[in-house]
Design a protein around this motif. Structure first.
Motif, PDB file in Angstrom:
ATOM      1  N   ARG A 122       0.833  -1.191   0.000  1.00 44.04           N
ATOM      2  CA  ARG A 122       0.000   0.000   0.000  1.00 44.04           C
ATOM      3  C   ARG A 122       0.873   1.249   0.000  1.00 44.04           C
ATOM      4  N   LYS A 123       0.497   2.205  -0.791  1.00 44.51           N
ATOM      5  CA  LYS A 123       1.238   3.456  -0.831  1.00 44.51           C
ATOM      6  C   LYS A 123       0.936   4.270   0.426  1.00 44.51           C
ATOM      7  N   THR A 124       2.015   4.721   1.054  1.00 45.06           N
ATOM      8  CA  THR A 124       1.857   5.534   2.248  1.00 45.06           C
ATOM      9  C   THR A 124       1.779   7.002   1.853  1.00 45.06           C
ATOM     10  N   LYS A 125       0.684   7.627   2.222  1.00 46.53           N
ATOM     11  CA  LYS A 125       0.493   9.025   1.882  1.00 46.53           C
ATOM     12  C   LYS A 125       1.319   9.890   2.820  1.00 46.53           C
ATOM     13  N   GLN A 126       2.128  10.766   2.235  1.00 44.96           N
ATOM     14  CA  GLN A 126       2.948  11.639   3.055  1.00 44.96           C
ATOM     15  C   GLN A 126       2.105  12.701   3.746  1.00 44.96           C
ATOM     16  N   THR A 127       2.389  12.893   5.024  1.00 40.37           N
ATOM     17  CA  THR A 127       1.725  13.951   5.761  1.00 40.37           C
ATOM     18  C   THR A 127       2.509  15.250   5.593  1.00 40.37           C
ATOM     19  N   LYS A 128       1.932  16.333   6.061  1.00 35.97           N
ATOM     20  CA  LYS A 128       2.616  17.616   5.991  1.00 35.97           C
ATOM     21  C   LYS A 128       3.908  17.562   6.789  1.00 35.97           C
ATOM     22  N   GLY A 129       3.859  16.842   7.943  1.00 34.30           N
ATOM     23  CA  GLY A 129       5.050  16.722   8.779  1.00 34.30           C
ATOM     24  C   GLY A 129       6.170  15.956   8.105  1.00 34.30           C
ATOM     25  N   THR A 130       5.824  14.836   7.449  1.00 30.99           N
ATOM     26  CA  THR A 130       6.870  14.043   6.785  1.00 30.99           C
ATOM     27  C   THR A 130       7.447  14.785   5.584  1.00 30.99           C
ATOM     28  N   LYS A 131       6.607  15.562   4.895  1.00 28.68           N
ATOM     29  CA  LYS A 131       7.106  16.365   3.767  1.00 28.68           C
ATOM     30  C   LYS A 131       8.066  17.444   4.262  1.00 28.68           C
ATOM     31  N   SER A 132       7.710  18.064   5.380  1.00 28.87           N
ATOM     32  CA  SER A 132       8.565  19.111   5.942  1.00 28.87           C
ATOM     33  C   SER A 132       9.894  18.535   6.409  1.00 28.87           C
ATOM     34  N   ALA A 133       9.837  17.352   7.061  1.00 25.50           N
ATOM     35  CA  ALA A 133      11.066  16.697   7.513  1.00 25.50           C
ATOM     36  C   ALA A 133      11.947  16.333   6.323  1.00 25.50           C
ATOM     37  N   ARG A 154      22.505  18.076  12.969  1.00 27.40           N
ATOM     38  CA  ARG A 154      22.701  18.575  14.339  1.00 27.40           C
ATOM     39  C   ARG A 154      22.879  20.101  14.340  1.00 27.40           C
ATOM     40  N   VAL A 155      23.477  20.620  13.258  1.00 26.22           N
ATOM     41  CA  VAL A 155      23.637  22.072  13.130  1.00 26.22           C
ATOM     42  C   VAL A 155      22.264  22.751  13.012  1.00 26.22           C
ATOM     43  N   THR A 156      21.364  22.159  12.222  1.00 25.93           N
ATOM     44  CA  THR A 156      20.077  22.813  11.944  1.00 25.93           C
ATOM     45  C   THR A 156      19.045  22.636  13.060  1.00 25.93           C
ATOM     46  N   ARG A 157      19.204  21.628  13.909  1.00 28.09           N
ATOM     47  CA  ARG A 157      18.176  21.366  14.924  1.00 28.09           C
ATOM     48  C   ARG A 157      17.902  22.532  15.866  1.00 28.09           C
ATOM     49  N   PRO A 158      18.916  23.310  16.303  1.00 29.10           N
ATOM     50  CA  PRO A 158      18.622  24.454  17.173  1.00 29.10           C
ATOM     51  C   PRO A 158      17.858  25.582  16.474  1.00 29.10           C
ATOM     52  N   ASN A 159      17.738  25.506  15.140  1.00 31.03           N
ATOM     53  CA  ASN A 159      16.993  26.519  14.401  1.00 31.03           C
ATOM     54  C   ASN A 159      15.538  26.519  14.875  1.00 31.03           C
ATOM     55  N   ARG A 160      15.030  27.673  15.297  1.00 35.57           N
ATOM     56  CA  ARG A 160      13.668  27.763  15.825  1.00 35.57           C
ATOM     57  C   ARG A 160      12.608  27.919  14.741  1.00 35.57           C
ATOM     58  N   ALA A 161      13.031  27.868  13.501  1.00 30.72           N
ATOM     59  CA  ALA A 161      12.065  27.945  12.403  1.00 30.72           C
ATOM     60  C   ALA A 161      11.202  26.684  12.381  1.00 30.72           C
ATOM     61  N   PRO A 162       9.989  26.760  11.797  1.00 31.72           N
ATOM     62  CA  PRO A 162       9.123  25.579  11.720  1.00 31.72           C
ATOM     63  C   PRO A 162       9.785  24.446  10.936  1.00 31.72           C
ATOM     64  N   LEU A 163       9.312  23.233  11.180  1.00 33.29           N
ATOM     65  CA  LEU A 163       9.784  22.075  10.433  1.00 33.29           C
ATOM     66  C   LEU A 163       9.589  22.342   8.945  1.00 33.29           C
ATOM     67  N   GLY A 164      10.606  22.051   8.170  1.00 36.21           N
ATOM     68  CA  GLY A 164      10.554  22.328   6.742  1.00 36.21           C
ATOM     69  C   GLY A 164      11.249  23.622   6.362  1.00 36.21           C
ATOM     70  N   GLU A 165      11.619  24.412   7.381  1.00 37.96           N
ATOM     71  CA  GLU A 165      12.293  25.695   7.139  1.00 37.96           C
ATOM     72  C   GLU A 165      13.579  25.811   7.947  1.00 37.96           C
ATOM     73  N   LYS A 166      14.085  24.702   8.443  1.00 37.50           N
ATOM     74  CA  LYS A 166      15.283  24.713   9.281  1.00 37.50           C
ATOM     75  C   LYS A 166      16.527  24.734   8.396  1.00 37.50           C
ATOM     76  N   THR A 180      12.063  17.936   3.520  1.00 38.35           N
ATOM     77  CA  THR A 180      12.640  19.190   3.025  1.00 38.35           C
ATOM     78  C   THR A 180      13.879  19.567   3.821  1.00 38.35           C
ATOM     79  N   ASP A 181      13.795  19.440   5.150  1.00 38.20           N
ATOM     80  CA  ASP A 181      14.945  19.757   6.001  1.00 38.20           C
ATOM     81  C   ASP A 181      16.104  18.805   5.736  1.00 38.20           C
ATOM     82  N   PHE A 182      15.792  17.524   5.564  1.00 42.35           N
ATOM     83  CA  PHE A 182      16.837  16.543   5.262  1.00 42.35           C
ATOM     84  C   PHE A 182      17.488  16.874   3.919  1.00 42.35           C
ATOM     85  N   GLY A 183      16.685  17.270   2.943  1.00 43.06           N
ATOM     86  CA  GLY A 183      17.220  17.621   1.627  1.00 43.06           C
ATOM     87  C   GLY A 183      18.166  18.808   1.696  1.00 43.06           C
ATOM     88  N   HIS A 184      17.854  19.777   2.566  1.00 41.13           N
ATOM     89  CA  HIS A 184      18.729  20.941   2.741  1.00 41.13           C
ATOM     90  C   HIS A 184      20.089  20.505   3.290  1.00 41.13           C
TER      91      HIS A 184
END
Length: 246
Positions: free
Chosen positions: A33-44, A84-96, A46-50
């Motif tokens: 079954r295809k797992t539908k991405q949530t907004k949270g997983t998409k944002s995560a 680990r560098v980006t985690r202290p960023n207080r921006a919302p998930l997907g914008e870190k 995006t941060d990983f891609g950065h």
């Protein structure tokens, strides 16, 4: 459910599909079954891609530091360190981004996990960002006999510095400076004192400055020198990092 028909199975058993083709029974794995991405997983993602893009750029631009003499897991270790560098960023998930994180966490990243710089150089250079325009590097006075590891057969050492200016938000490499410090183990005095070095990093696109350093070891053969470094002997690290505030 599968059905036995004329000696052949047809249907589904667990996640296995049985079907007949040219008198043969074919067994395949049923599509999951295809797992539908949530907004949270998409944002995560995006941060990983950065972090992943930044890691690839650092690895490529700083090739003259690691010389490809790194461990096989270096790129993954670098991405994890950038996360680990980006985690202290207080921006919302997907914008870190790296700029909003804690860039000090990348300092002392070792390109070769088998060779920690502190095991080969027993002192640390003092590195400063001056007025958002210059990098100043000052080595303390050091003893050639006791403060630097000297491999067998080594006649010449070179400390190589690379100062690189990035803009990770624009995903660009801006500029770099290179500086080499040769240290002859035959001619140089026992105690060495080097002058302070300064490098211009002033640029409208400057966002992040990373300072890479390695030590190269050479053995002399008549008038030539052969590099002794290998994947088992190549101290190379990021020794300084700064965010330039606009």
């Amino acid at each position: 459910m599968a059905i036995l028909e004329n000696g052949n199975l047809k249907g589904l058993v667990g996640n296995l599909v049985f079907r007949k083709s040219n008198e043969k029974t074919i067994v395949q794995t049923a599509p999951g079954r295809k797992t539908k991405q949530t907004k949270g997983t998409k944002s995560a993602a995006t941060d990983f891609g950065h972090a992943s893009t930044a890691g690839s750029r650092i690895r490529h631009v700083m090739g003259e530091v690691h010389l490809k003499l790194h461990d096989s897991n270096m790129h993954n270790r670098l991405i994890n360190q950038l996360k680990r560098v980006t985690r202290p960023n207080r921006a919302p998930l997907g914008e870190k981004t790296i700029r909003g994180g804690n860039i000090d966490r990348i300092v002392n990243f070792q390109f070769n996990d088998k060779c920690h710089m502190h095991d080969y150089m027993h002192f640390d250079p003092e590195i400063k960002l001056l007025d958002k325009k210059q990098i100043a590097i000052k080595f303390p006075k050091f003893d050639m006999q006791n403060d630097i590891h000297r491999p067998k057969y080594c006649n010449l050492m070179k400390i190589n510095l690379m100062i690189v200016v990035f803009n990770f938000e624009k995903q660009i490499y801006v500029r770099s400076h290179k500086h080499q410090i040769p240290l002859s183990l035959q001619a140089d005095p026992r105690t060495v004192e080097l002058e302070e070095l300064r490098f211009d990093v002033n640029d409208r696109d400057a966002e992040t400055v990373l300072i890479g350093m390695n030590i190269e070891y050479y053995e002399r053969f008549r008038e030539d020198y052969a590099l002794l470094n290998s994947k088992d002997l190549h101290p190379a690290a990021i020794v300084g990092a700064f965010i330039i505030e606009f």
